[in-house]
Design a protein around this motif. Structure first.
Motif, PDB file in Angstrom:
ATOM      1  N   GLY A 176      -2.202 -10.436   1.128  1.00  0.00           N
ATOM      2  CA  GLY A 176      -1.574  -9.781  -0.003  1.00  0.00           C
ATOM      3  C   GLY A 176      -2.161 -10.219  -1.330  1.00  0.00           C
ATOM      4  N   SER A 177      -2.161  -9.320  -2.301  1.00  0.00           N
ATOM      5  CA  SER A 177      -2.712  -9.631  -3.625  1.00  0.00           C
ATOM      6  C   SER A 177      -2.059 -10.837  -4.283  1.00  0.00           C
ATOM      7  CB  SER A 177      -2.593  -8.402  -4.540  1.00  0.00           C
ATOM      8  OG  SER A 177      -3.410  -7.358  -4.062  1.00  0.00           O
ATOM      9  N   PRO A 178      -0.729 -11.056  -4.116  1.00  0.00           N
ATOM     10  CA  PRO A 178      -0.134 -12.251  -4.730  1.00  0.00           C
ATOM     11  C   PRO A 178      -0.807 -13.545  -4.278  1.00  0.00           C
ATOM     12  CG  PRO A 178       1.590 -10.724  -4.087  1.00  0.00           C
ATOM     13  CD  PRO A 178       0.303 -10.190  -3.510  1.00  0.00           C
ATOM     14  N   PHE A 222      -3.218   0.989  -7.524  1.00  0.00           N
ATOM     15  CA  PHE A 222      -2.928   0.705  -6.115  1.00  0.00           C
ATOM     16  C   PHE A 222      -1.416   0.666  -5.877  1.00  0.00           C
ATOM     17  CE2 PHE A 222      -7.144  -1.813  -5.802  1.00  0.00           C
ATOM     18  CZ  PHE A 222      -7.829  -0.644  -5.528  1.00  0.00           C
ATOM     19  N   ALA A 223      -0.685   0.062  -6.808  1.00  0.00           N
ATOM     20  CA  ALA A 223       0.770  -0.013  -6.662  1.00  0.00           C
ATOM     21  C   ALA A 223       1.383   1.385  -6.714  1.00  0.00           C
ATOM     22  CB  ALA A 223       1.359  -0.898  -7.756  1.00  0.00           C
ATOM     23  N   ALA A 224       0.855   2.238  -7.598  1.00  0.00           N
ATOM     24  CA  ALA A 224       1.380   3.599  -7.721  1.00  0.00           C
ATOM     25  C   ALA A 224       1.084   4.425  -6.473  1.00  0.00           C
ATOM     26  CB  ALA A 224       0.779   4.275  -8.957  1.00  0.00           C
ATOM     27  N   ARG A 225      -0.066   4.201  -5.846  1.00  0.00           N
ATOM     28  CA  ARG A 225      -0.430   4.947  -4.636  1.00  0.00           C
ATOM     29  C   ARG A 225       0.435   4.547  -3.453  1.00  0.00           C
ATOM     30  NH1 ARG A 225      -5.982   6.839  -3.913  1.00  0.00           N
ATOM     31  NH2 ARG A 225      -6.218   5.508  -2.095  1.00  0.00           N
ATOM     32  N   GLY A 226       0.872   3.288  -3.455  1.00  0.00           N
ATOM     33  CA  GLY A 226       1.777   2.823  -2.414  1.00  0.00           C
ATOM     34  C   GLY A 226       1.198   2.837  -1.015  1.00  0.00           C
ATOM     35  N   GLN A 227      -0.108   2.546  -0.884  1.00  0.00           N
ATOM     36  CA  GLN A 227      -0.757   2.549   0.422  1.00  0.00           C
ATOM     37  C   GLN A 227      -1.171   1.140   0.865  1.00  0.00           C
ATOM     38  OE1 GLN A 227      -3.905   5.496   0.596  1.00  0.00           O
ATOM     39  NE2 GLN A 227      -2.660   7.026  -0.462  1.00  0.00           N
ATOM     40  N   GLY A 228      -0.533   0.147   0.270  1.00  0.00           N
ATOM     41  CA  GLY A 228      -0.823  -1.227   0.669  1.00  0.00           C
ATOM     42  C   GLY A 228      -2.154  -1.750   0.180  1.00  0.00           C
ATOM     43  N   GLU A 229      -2.726  -1.117  -0.844  1.00  0.00           N
ATOM     44  CA  GLU A 229      -4.017  -1.559  -1.364  1.00  0.00           C
ATOM     45  C   GLU A 229      -3.834  -2.715  -2.347  1.00  0.00           C
ATOM     46  OE1 GLU A 229      -6.347   2.682  -1.536  1.00  0.00           O
ATOM     47  OE2 GLU A 229      -4.542   2.416  -2.746  1.00  0.00           O
ATOM     48  N   GLY A 230      -4.929  -3.407  -2.614  1.00  0.00           N
ATOM     49  CA  GLY A 230      -4.861  -4.540  -3.533  1.00  0.00           C
ATOM     50  C   GLY A 230      -6.215  -5.185  -3.676  1.00  0.00           C
ATOM     51  N   CYS A 231      -6.233  -6.473  -3.904  1.00  0.00           N
ATOM     52  CA  CYS A 231      -7.490  -7.200  -4.127  1.00  0.00           C
ATOM     53  C   CYS A 231      -8.488  -6.980  -2.990  1.00  0.00           C
ATOM     54  CB  CYS A 231      -7.210  -8.688  -4.285  1.00  0.00           C
ATOM     55  SG  CYS A 231      -6.123  -9.113  -5.665  1.00  0.00           S
TER      56      CYS A 231
END
Length: 235
Positions: free
Chosen positions: A100-102, A142-151
């Protein structure tokens, strides 16, 4: 208060469990130990050569807190060990672990400011090609797309893949003149790791995908300073 043999046994067992846990937990946090049970040989070998070789598996793959430890280490770890011993493990080139990005931002929080600093302060080779894309805007998209994307959508191979021709960061293949020779990953055809390694910025910037009503085009000036990129284009 009088101790019964049963109470003494329970206390002894509890103390033994705590002592064993105090010794076992640090040992099980070591990457070499992880690789001894989990089917991750390619990932372990690439990690030992990466810029993150001093960062352990649990630093990235186990979320902080009791719930993260129970789910990511105790449960998933035990499940993988059971599969390795009694079942059929997933092929090492088709593993799909999620970071996860965090977890990334715990160490790399400053990356959100990359596009907010003066171009002269950007690190090479980003500075050389005038790359000013905003990490913050990408994280918001990525957050707006809501597809689990991130770093790891863009930087998935930074730890568990060999750097593309030694580049310390992600650079799309064949994109600039410094990348003139064809490059292909060593992973087997059709494997998840090969598919991941071949993905680049054009997965989204394809001239078709839209974000907030704007098409993500392939023009150089979308991400680069025009006076910089013209000397580095390979196309």
């Amino acid at each position: 208060m009088s101790w019964t043999p049963k109470a003494t046994l329970l206390v002894a067992l509890a103390a033994g469990a705590l002592a064993l846990g105090g010794v076992a937990l640090p040992v099980t946090d070591q990457p070499r130990f992880c690789a001894s049970c989990h089917n991750i040989a390619p990932s372990y070998e690439s990690w030992t050569k990466s810029s993150h070789k001093d960062v352990t598996c649990v630093d990235c793959h186990v979320r902080p807190g009791l719930e993260g430890w129970l789910r990511d280490k105790a449960w998933n770890g035990s499940k993988d060990v059971a599969i390795s011993l009694f079942g059929t493990p997933t092929d090492a080139h088709n593993l799909k672990a999620t970071v996860g990005s965090p977890m990334c931002l715990g160490c790399h929080r400053q990356i959100l400011r990359v596009s907010e600093v003066a171009p002269r302060d950007l690190p090479p080779p980003v500075k050389d090609v005038g790359l000013i894309m905003s990490h913050r805007k990408h994280m918001e998209a990525f957050a707006a797309r809501g597809q689990g994307e991130g770093c790891t959508t863009c930087h998935a191979g930074i730890v568990h893949d060999a750097p593309i021709k030694g580049y310390p960061i992600v650079i799309p293949r064949g994109h600039v003149s410094a990348d003139t020779k064809p490059w292909f990953p060593d992973h087997p055809d059709g494997s998840s790791l090969r598919t991941r390694a071949l993905a680049d910025c054009f997965r989204c910037h394809d001239g078709k995908t839209e974000y907030r009503g704007t098409v993500l085009n392939r023009k150089c000036e979308t991400c680069h300073l025009a006076d910089k990129i013209k000397d580095f284009l390979a196309l």
